[in-house]
Scaffold this motif. Sequence first.
Motif, short mmCIF file in Angstrom:
data_model
loop_
_atom_site.label_atom_id
_atom_site.label_comp_id
_atom_site.label_asym_id
_atom_site.label_seq_id
_atom_site.Cartn_x
_atom_site.Cartn_y
_atom_site.Cartn_z
N ARG B 46 1.02 -1.11 0.34
CA ARG B 46 0.13 -0.32 0.03
C ARG B 46 0.84 1.34 0.34
O ARG B 46 0.65 2.73 -0.56
CB ARG B 46 -0.95 0.27 1.04
CG ARG B 46 0.01 -0.34 2.78
CD ARG B 46 -1.53 -0.17 3.61
NE ARG B 46 -0.30 -0.39 5.26
CZ ARG B 46 0.04 0.46 5.24
NH1 ARG B 46 -0.29 1.85 5.26
NH2 ARG B 46 1.02 0.39 6.54
N LYS B 47 2.69 1.35 0.71
CA LYS B 47 2.84 2.43 0.71
C LYS B 47 3.56 2.57 -0.67
O LYS B 47 3.76 4.02 -1.30
CB LYS B 47 4.40 1.66 1.32
CG LYS B 47 3.59 2.15 2.62
CD LYS B 47 4.75 1.97 3.65
CE LYS B 47 4.57 2.55 4.99
NZ LYS B 47 5.68 2.89 6.00
N ARG B 50 1.41 4.20 -2.61
CA ARG B 50 0.82 6.24 -1.66
C ARG B 50 2.14 6.74 -2.32
O ARG B 50 1.61 7.64 -3.39
CB ARG B 50 1.14 6.03 -0.55
CG ARG B 50 1.87 7.85 0.31
CD ARG B 50 1.80 6.96 1.96
NE ARG B 50 3.34 7.11 1.35
CZ ARG B 50 4.45 6.14 2.46
NH1 ARG B 50 3.84 6.36 3.57
NH2 ARG B 50 5.59 6.14 2.21
N ARG B 57 -0.12 12.90 -8.70
CA ARG B 57 -0.40 14.10 -8.37
C ARG B 57 0.61 15.11 -9.23
O ARG B 57 0.30 16.53 -9.60
CB ARG B 57 -0.88 13.34 -6.61
CG ARG B 57 -1.67 14.77 -7.00
CD ARG B 57 -2.90 14.44 -5.94
NE ARG B 57 -3.52 16.15 -6.57
CZ ARG B 57 -4.88 15.53 -7.10
NH1 ARG B 57 -5.31 14.53 -7.24
NH2 ARG B 57 -5.73 16.86 -6.80
N GLY B 224 -9.33 3.71 -1.88
CA GLY B 224 -9.72 4.57 -0.34
C GLY B 224 -8.62 5.81 -0.68
O GLY B 224 -9.04 7.04 0.15
N HIS B 225 -7.85 5.96 -1.48
CA HIS B 225 -7.32 7.27 -1.43
C HIS B 225 -7.54 8.16 -2.01
O HIS B 225 -8.43 8.75 -2.90
CB HIS B 225 -6.08 7.20 -2.62
CG HIS B 225 -4.48 7.79 -2.01
ND1 HIS B 225 -4.86 9.16 -1.93
CD2 HIS B 225 -3.24 7.73 -1.68
CE1 HIS B 225 -3.63 9.64 -1.87
NE2 HIS B 225 -2.65 8.45 -2.41
N VAL B 226 -7.96 9.43 -0.96
CA VAL B 226 -8.21 11.06 -1.17
C VAL B 226 -7.93 11.54 -2.62
O VAL B 226 -8.73 12.62 -3.19
CB VAL B 226 -8.17 11.95 0.10
CG1 VAL B 226 -9.02 13.16 -0.37
CG2 VAL B 226 -8.51 11.16 1.05
N ALA B 227 -6.62 11.50 -2.78
CA ALA B 227 -6.45 12.11 -4.15
C ALA B 227 -6.04 11.31 -5.49
O ALA B 227 -5.54 12.04 -6.18
CB ALA B 227 -4.35 12.07 -3.91
N ARG B 246 -17.53 1.68 -2.69
CA ARG B 246 -17.82 1.53 -1.37
C ARG B 246 -16.80 2.50 -0.60
O ARG B 246 -16.93 3.93 -0.76
CB ARG B 246 -17.85 0.11 -0.64
CG ARG B 246 -19.17 0.10 -0.19
CD ARG B 246 -19.74 -0.88 0.30
NE ARG B 246 -18.56 -2.03 0.15
CZ ARG B 246 -19.11 -3.03 -0.18
NH1 ARG B 246 -20.98 -2.86 -0.82
NH2 ARG B 246 -18.70 -4.43 -0.40
N GLN B 247 -15.42 2.28 -1.25
CA GLN B 247 -14.40 2.69 -0.58
C GLN B 247 -14.23 4.06 -0.77
O GLN B 247 -14.14 5.67 -0.90
CB GLN B 247 -13.45 2.40 -0.86
CG GLN B 247 -12.17 1.18 -0.64
CD GLN B 247 -12.09 0.89 0.83
OE1 GLN B 247 -11.66 2.69 0.87
NE2 GLN B 247 -10.79 0.29 1.30
N ALA B 250 -16.52 7.40 -1.09
CA ALA B 250 -16.52 7.95 0.28
C ALA B 250 -15.57 9.10 -0.03
O ALA B 250 -15.56 10.66 0.64
CB ALA B 250 -15.88 7.33 1.83
#
Lengths: 327, 291
Positions: B46-47, B50, B57, B224-227, B246-247, B250
């Motif tokens: 997961r990192k 990220r 981004r 789920g990552h907001v970005a 679903r993730q 949000a």
Amino acid sequence: MTDDLLSNCRPILGRVTDLLAVQTSAGSADAVAGVRITPVDAVGLEQRAASLCTRSIKTSSKAAALDLAIRVMDLTTLEGADTPERVQALCTRARHPDAADWSVPSVAAMCVYPELVPVAAKELADSPVAVASVAGGFPAGLAPLDTRLAEIAWAVAAGADEVDIVLNRSAFLSGRYQKAYDEIAAAKQACGSAHLKVILETGELGSYDQIRQASMLAMVAGADFIKTSTGKIGTSATPAVALCMAEAIRDMAEQTGRAVGLKLAGGIRTAKQAWHYLVIVGETLGSGWLTPERFRLGASSLLNDVLMQRAKLLDGRYQRREDFSVD
Amino acid sequence: MSDRLVVNKTYKQFIGGAFERSESGRSYPVSGAGGELLANAVQGSRKDVRDAVAAARSAQAGWAGRTAYNRGQILYRVAEVMESRREEFSAEVARAGDGCSHEAAAQQTTAAIDRWVWYAGWADKFPTVLGGANPVAGPYFNLSVPEPVGVVGIVAPDEPPLLPLVSRLAPVIVSGNTAVVLASERCPLVAITLAETLALSDVPSGVVNILTGHRNELVSPLAGHVAVDSLDLTGCDAESAADAARQAAATITRVVSASAAERQWADESAQSPYLIDAFCETKTVWHTKGR
């Protein structure tokens, strides 16, 4: 002791030591024999600093480290374009870094240019956040001494609790240690009850030995804190420099019993860097130094990253930088 | 004299323009049709997701800021570089997953190259087709312009290994989006070879990032990552797609998945300007008419 005596051809290490021996025994009723300055093992220093930066910090320790990083932060704005309104806005952030979550602690201090001290002092009057001001011809420190001292006194009178001055590198690097020393001592006097932080600008000192000597000189001359950098030159705080200065502070405490604080500044932008520095200070000086009274992180953009990591920890999702404020 | 040892390629992830092992240090074996070991692929964490999203981004504004013409040139350049490595792609496609004949693999490679060319041509035309001037009552110009959503997470389909990946990636980046691709778990190697061609094709660092590893580990942090602004879940099964959606909900992330027609990978139905539109946001501007 005169400059002439100091600038003879003995090794540079001996000369700062000699000066400090005289100063400590003259300035102290206990007649301290004088601080010793041991040479720095540069390879060992960098190796140890690098190994301390591999420490992994997770879950509740990480949460505690993030909160501590906020509590020891000097939120800084040192731009020519700083306006009173900008400083007001930053003071609001300094009190409550996250407007939506007041459980986030306040930062330690708000650091500004002298002209903006009255604005910050008014905004932070009834808060635990201290007002810090750079002064003394920041960032070069080469204004006439009278002007520098007057600037310090002005900032303190205007409400600064802490004053950040720069070491006279021109004097230090040319071997005029007495001059560098006397200027810090005079600045300390001009500060009165305000805390004095002395910026060494380590990126301009050239070697770890010089950094250790400058640290000792500033501490004996009366600095309450020694600080790495102005943030105005390319090279700023690095883990090895932080460790070098922390070791100097440790030596000072062991030899004289006086506890001097450490402020790291310049180029500290991520939460990860911040907790690496917490580890370096904790491992070198003990947890007694992990308080705002003895340790500071000077930064402007660090706060946002710490808040972002804090949100990630609480929410479980990776966050988006744009959701945190621009300053 | 001893026999020469074969120099095997290490298939590493493509993050921010660099080929990197996982932050976690893990890898997993990838086998071919006969069960033989093809290579060890990186098992991303997961990192890594990220880091890849951060790279995407920071590359996005610069990529979207290029002229449409320049983006088209760069996509065409990808096709050129793939063409020069056609044999290598065909060989990798032939031995990946369940495997296929060399002829079928060559066909797939050709189709993938042509797909880049097809989308390259759309780079400076889709805004005219998808946007335009709207007739409004009043003395105003009213213009609609499709703009890239930002960072798009793409879960690539498993098989066939090359053509679907290109079919989903090209329409995402042509408009100025940047992408974080989760390569097929079973056939990740071709995706990394594609990354090598992207690295040589003037595609700026961070515009395409390709991760390999286990879906059940990587889809959730990506979704789920907001970005992440949009998700293409074409490669997910129904259950994990529902979880990811679903993730995504949000953080108000748009979710896209290929239709049945779009899954006819070799057909023309798999390519469409509306697929570019799926990863665009329409901006509408009012402007007073001069006198």
